[in-house]
Design a protein around this motif. Structure first.
Motif, PDB file in Angstrom:
ATOM      1  N   VAL A 178       0.813  -1.293   0.000  1.00 23.79           N
ATOM      2  CA  VAL A 178       0.123  -0.001  -0.151  1.00 23.79           C
ATOM      3  C   VAL A 178       0.905   1.202   0.026  1.00 23.79           C
ATOM      4  CG1 VAL A 178      -1.833   1.269   1.310  1.00 23.79           C
ATOM      5  CG2 VAL A 178      -1.892  -1.259   1.291  1.00 23.79           C
ATOM      6  N   SER A 179       0.421   2.100  -0.848  1.00 26.12           N
ATOM      7  CA  SER A 179       1.180   3.475  -0.987  1.00 26.12           C
ATOM      8  C   SER A 179       0.961   4.431   0.214  1.00 26.12           C
ATOM      9  CB  SER A 179       1.162   4.358  -2.118  1.00 26.12           C
ATOM     10  OG  SER A 179       1.633   5.448  -2.110  1.00 26.12           O
ATOM     11  N   TYR A 180       2.131   5.160   0.573  1.00 27.73           N
ATOM     12  CA  TYR A 180       2.221   5.893   1.964  1.00 27.73           C
ATOM     13  C   TYR A 180       0.925   6.900   1.759  1.00 27.73           C
ATOM     14  CZ  TYR A 180       4.180   9.956  -0.259  1.00 27.73           C
ATOM     15  OH  TYR A 180       4.323  11.169  -1.257  1.00 27.73           O
ATOM     16  N   VAL A 181       0.582   7.336   0.528  1.00 21.19           N
ATOM     17  CA  VAL A 181      -0.566   8.533   0.247  1.00 21.19           C
ATOM     18  C   VAL A 181      -1.673   7.895   0.782  1.00 21.19           C
ATOM     19  CG1 VAL A 181      -1.654   9.638  -1.449  1.00 21.19           C
ATOM     20  CG2 VAL A 181       0.767   9.048  -1.655  1.00 21.19           C
ATOM     21  N   ARG A 182      -1.971   6.454   0.862  1.00 15.44           N
ATOM     22  CA  ARG A 182      -3.322   6.106   1.250  1.00 15.44           C
ATOM     23  C   ARG A 182      -3.396   5.935   2.900  1.00 15.44           C
ATOM     24  NH1 ARG A 182      -5.026   1.095  -1.944  1.00 15.44           N
ATOM     25  NH2 ARG A 182      -6.894   1.453  -0.919  1.00 15.44           N
ATOM     26  N   MET A 183      -2.132   5.981   3.698  1.00 12.68           N
ATOM     27  CA  MET A 183      -2.299   5.888   4.928  1.00 12.68           C
ATOM     28  C   MET A 183      -2.246   7.202   5.582  1.00 12.68           C
ATOM     29  SD  MET A 183      -2.159   2.748   5.270  1.00 12.68           S
ATOM     30  CE  MET A 183      -1.309   1.704   6.449  1.00 12.68           C
ATOM     31  N   VAL A 184      -2.421   8.269   4.970  1.00 13.90           N
ATOM     32  CA  VAL A 184      -2.416   9.803   5.742  1.00 13.90           C
ATOM     33  C   VAL A 184      -3.546   9.754   6.586  1.00 13.90           C
ATOM     34  CG1 VAL A 184      -2.212  12.163   5.352  1.00 13.90           C
ATOM     35  CG2 VAL A 184      -1.087  10.580   3.895  1.00 13.90           C
ATOM     36  N   ASP A 185      -3.168  10.521   7.758  1.00 10.24           N
ATOM     37  CA  ASP A 185      -4.400  10.725   8.831  1.00 10.24           C
ATOM     38  C   ASP A 185      -4.857  12.230   8.377  1.00 10.24           C
ATOM     39  OD1 ASP A 185      -6.121  10.653  11.072  1.00 10.24           O
ATOM     40  OD2 ASP A 185      -4.445  11.522  12.219  1.00 10.24           O
TER      41      ASP A 185
END
Length: 81
Positions: free
Chosen positions: A61-68
Protein backbone atom coordinates in the motif's frame (compact mmCIF):
# COMPACT_ATOMS: atom_id res chain seq x y z
CA UNK A 1 21.08 40.14 -14.16
CA UNK A 2 23.91 38.48 -16.02
CA UNK A 3 22.97 35.04 -14.70
CA UNK A 4 24.53 35.54 -11.28
CA UNK A 5 21.42 34.66 -9.30
CA UNK A 6 20.07 31.66 -11.17
CA UNK A 7 18.14 29.17 -9.12
CA UNK A 8 19.70 25.76 -8.91
CA UNK A 9 17.38 22.89 -9.77
CA UNK A 10 16.38 20.99 -6.64
CA UNK A 11 16.91 17.26 -6.51
CA UNK A 12 13.74 15.35 -5.78
CA UNK A 13 13.69 13.72 -2.36
CA UNK A 14 11.52 11.13 -0.70
CA UNK A 15 8.87 12.60 1.63
CA UNK A 16 9.47 12.73 5.37
CA UNK A 17 7.06 10.37 7.13
CA UNK A 18 5.90 10.41 10.76
CA UNK A 19 3.85 7.77 12.57
CA UNK A 20 0.83 8.63 14.75
CA UNK A 21 3.14 9.34 17.71
CA UNK A 22 5.27 11.70 15.55
CA UNK A 23 8.22 9.28 15.36
CA UNK A 24 10.15 9.49 12.06
CA UNK A 25 9.70 6.53 9.69
CA UNK A 26 12.61 5.43 7.50
CA UNK A 27 13.15 2.81 4.82
CA UNK A 28 13.46 -0.68 6.33
CA UNK A 29 11.53 0.10 9.52
CA UNK A 30 8.83 -2.28 10.73
CA UNK A 31 5.49 -0.68 11.56
CA UNK A 32 2.04 -1.82 12.61
CA UNK A 33 -0.61 -0.69 10.13
CA UNK A 34 -3.89 0.65 11.46
CA UNK A 35 -5.63 0.40 8.07
CA UNK A 36 -6.37 -2.22 5.42
CA UNK A 37 -5.72 -5.22 7.74
CA UNK A 38 -2.05 -5.30 6.79
CA UNK A 39 -0.73 -6.12 10.26
CA UNK A 40 3.02 -5.66 10.60
CA UNK A 41 4.62 -4.06 7.55
CA UNK A 42 8.09 -3.29 6.30
CA UNK A 43 8.67 0.18 4.85
CA UNK A 44 9.98 -0.04 1.27
CA UNK A 45 11.26 2.86 -0.87
CA UNK A 46 10.99 2.62 -4.67
CA UNK A 47 11.71 5.56 -6.95
CA UNK A 48 11.21 8.12 -4.15
CA UNK A 49 7.82 6.64 -3.17
CA UNK A 50 7.28 4.82 0.13
CA UNK A 51 5.23 1.63 0.31
CA UNK A 52 4.08 -0.43 3.27
CA UNK A 53 4.58 -4.12 2.46
CA UNK A 54 2.74 -6.56 4.69
CA UNK A 55 5.04 -9.16 6.22
CA UNK A 56 2.21 -11.70 6.42
CA UNK A 57 0.51 -11.34 3.02
CA UNK A 58 2.99 -9.40 0.87
CA UNK A 59 0.31 -6.82 -0.05
CA UNK A 60 1.67 -3.33 -0.75
CA UNK A 61 0.00 0.00 0.00
CA UNK A 62 1.35 3.44 -0.92
CA UNK A 63 2.09 5.89 1.88
CA UNK A 64 -0.45 8.29 0.35
CA UNK A 65 -3.33 5.98 1.32
CA UNK A 66 -2.18 5.91 4.96
CA UNK A 67 -2.36 9.66 5.73
CA UNK A 68 -4.37 10.64 8.79
CA UNK A 69 -6.59 13.58 7.83
CA UNK A 70 -6.38 15.36 11.17
CA UNK A 71 -2.66 15.13 12.00
CA UNK A 72 -1.31 14.53 8.46
CA UNK A 73 0.88 11.77 9.96
CA UNK A 74 0.77 8.17 8.80
CA UNK A 75 -1.81 5.74 10.24
CA UNK A 76 0.91 3.39 11.44
CA UNK A 77 2.80 2.85 14.69
CA UNK A 78 6.55 2.35 14.61
CA UNK A 79 7.62 -0.90 16.27
CA UNK A 80 10.57 -0.47 18.63
CA UNK A 81 13.15 -3.24 18.70
Amino acid sequence: MFGLFKKKPKEKQAPKLLDLNSNPINEGDVVTSLRYDLGDCKVVLEELVFFYESIETGERVSYVRMVDAITENQKVILKKD
